[in-house]
Structures are given as C-alpha cells and as structure tokens.
Design a protein around this motif. Structure first.
Motif, PDB file in Angstrom:
ATOM      1  N   GLY A  80       0.762  -1.243   0.000  1.00  0.00           N
ATOM      2  CA  GLY A  80       0.000   0.000   0.000  1.00  0.00           C
ATOM      3  C   GLY A  80       0.795   1.298   0.000  1.00  0.00           C
ATOM      4  O   GLY A  80       0.211   2.374  -0.054  1.00  0.00           O
ATOM      5  N   HIS A  81       2.098   1.215   0.069  1.00  0.00           N
ATOM      6  CA  HIS A  81       2.910   2.434   0.049  1.00  0.00           C
ATOM      7  C   HIS A  81       2.964   3.002  -1.367  1.00  0.00           C
ATOM      8  O   HIS A  81       3.007   2.255  -2.344  1.00  0.00           O
ATOM      9  CB  HIS A  81       4.325   2.146   0.562  1.00  0.00           C
ATOM     10  CG  HIS A  81       4.363   1.738   1.990  1.00  0.00           C
ATOM     11  ND1 HIS A  81       4.419   2.626   3.029  1.00  0.00           N
ATOM     12  CD2 HIS A  81       4.314   0.503   2.558  1.00  0.00           C
ATOM     13  CE1 HIS A  81       4.425   1.980   4.172  1.00  0.00           C
ATOM     14  NE2 HIS A  81       4.351   0.685   3.924  1.00  0.00           N
ATOM     15  N   LYS A  82       2.975   4.326  -1.467  1.00  0.00           N
ATOM     16  CA  LYS A  82       3.010   5.023  -2.759  1.00  0.00           C
ATOM     17  C   LYS A  82       4.349   5.749  -2.888  1.00  0.00           C
ATOM     18  O   LYS A  82       4.824   6.357  -1.924  1.00  0.00           O
ATOM     19  CB  LYS A  82       1.881   6.048  -2.866  1.00  0.00           C
ATOM     20  CG  LYS A  82       0.493   5.466  -2.681  1.00  0.00           C
ATOM     21  CD  LYS A  82       0.060   4.730  -3.898  1.00  0.00           C
ATOM     22  CE  LYS A  82      -1.380   4.249  -3.723  1.00  0.00           C
ATOM     23  NZ  LYS A  82      -1.752   3.280  -4.702  1.00  0.00           N
ATOM     24  N   TYR A  83       4.915   5.704  -4.086  1.00  0.00           N
ATOM     25  CA  TYR A  83       6.211   6.326  -4.346  1.00  0.00           C
ATOM     26  C   TYR A  83       6.154   7.168  -5.604  1.00  0.00           C
ATOM     27  O   TYR A  83       5.307   6.953  -6.472  1.00  0.00           O
ATOM     28  CB  TYR A  83       7.303   5.253  -4.498  1.00  0.00           C
ATOM     29  CG  TYR A  83       7.479   4.455  -3.239  1.00  0.00           C
ATOM     30  CD1 TYR A  83       8.349   4.875  -2.251  1.00  0.00           C
ATOM     31  CD2 TYR A  83       6.732   3.306  -3.017  1.00  0.00           C
ATOM     32  CE1 TYR A  83       8.487   4.164  -1.069  1.00  0.00           C
ATOM     33  CE2 TYR A  83       6.855   2.587  -1.840  1.00  0.00           C
ATOM     34  CZ  TYR A  83       7.731   3.023  -0.874  1.00  0.00           C
ATOM     35  OH  TYR A  83       7.860   2.322   0.298  1.00  0.00           O
ATOM     36  N   GLU A  84       7.093   8.104  -5.693  1.00  0.00           N
ATOM     37  CA  GLU A  84       7.240   8.915  -6.891  1.00  0.00           C
ATOM     38  C   GLU A  84       8.713   8.948  -7.274  1.00  0.00           C
ATOM     39  O   GLU A  84       9.591   8.652  -6.463  1.00  0.00           O
ATOM     40  CB  GLU A  84       6.679  10.317  -6.692  1.00  0.00           C
ATOM     41  CG  GLU A  84       7.355  11.114  -5.602  1.00  0.00           C
ATOM     42  CD  GLU A  84       6.632  12.416  -5.308  1.00  0.00           C
ATOM     43  OE1 GLU A  84       5.618  12.719  -5.949  1.00  0.00           O
ATOM     44  OE2 GLU A  84       7.089  13.135  -4.403  1.00  0.00           O
TER      45      GLU A  84
END
Length: 105
Positions: free
Chosen positions: A83-87
């Motif tokens: 569920g972690h979001k990265y850019e």
C-alpha cells in the motif's frame, strides 16, 4: 593458498529498504525516448507495478517512461504491494539515459 579456509563464501551485506523512510537514485531501464523527450530535470513521475510485478515509471498522461531495476527492487515491490506510494523525481536527463530519485509520496 588463496580461497582456502572453512568460512565459505560470505555474501555482501546490504541494508533493507525501509518502506517509510528510504529513498535511492537509479538510472531507468527500458527508457521510451519519445516519452523522455517530453520531460526534464525536476519532473515528478509515478511508480506502479505492472501485471508482471515490474516497477514502471509513468508520467501524468499514463505514458511509461521506463522501468526500475535496483538492489532494492524486490523490497520496493513488497512496499508497493502493502500500500505504500512512491514517486520518481528526474535528477538527470542525458538522452537516452534518465536518472531518477525514488521517494515516498
């Protein structure tokens, strides 16, 4: 004699990627030159997993700029799945190469 002894091969230790704090810089692989030409240093892009669990880097139009292969790839995949979001922030464009910094959103 070189290589003798009972200790065997000891693999190089590496830090585990921390889903909440870690970041790293990587040169993208499989770069789409047409998509790269639309971007410049400082642009922010999204990271997602494709159907084969390959980390893809997409722009705001959903176009795939490239993929990520790094020593932290397997850890990053697990973080994304949980569920972690990265850019990815573009730090260098030197066509056909593109270097990005991967960080938590």
């Amino acid at each position: 004699m070189s290589g003798s002894g009972n200790s065997g091969y000891i693999p190089t230790w590496r830090e585990k990627f921390d889903c909440t704090k870690s970041n790293f810089t990587v040169t993208l692989t499989s770069v789409d030159i047409d998509v790269l030409q639309k971007h410049q240093q400082g642009d922010l892009l999204d990271l997602e997993l494709d159907k084969r669990d390959i980390i893809i880097v997409l722009d705001g139009n959903g176009e795939i700029l490239g993929t990520i292969v790094h020593q932290f790839t397997s850890d990053l995949i697990e973080c994304i799945k949980s569920g972690h979001k990265y850019e990815a922030k573009i730090t260098l464009v030197h066509t056909p190469n593109c270097k990005v910094n991967i960080m938590k959103k």
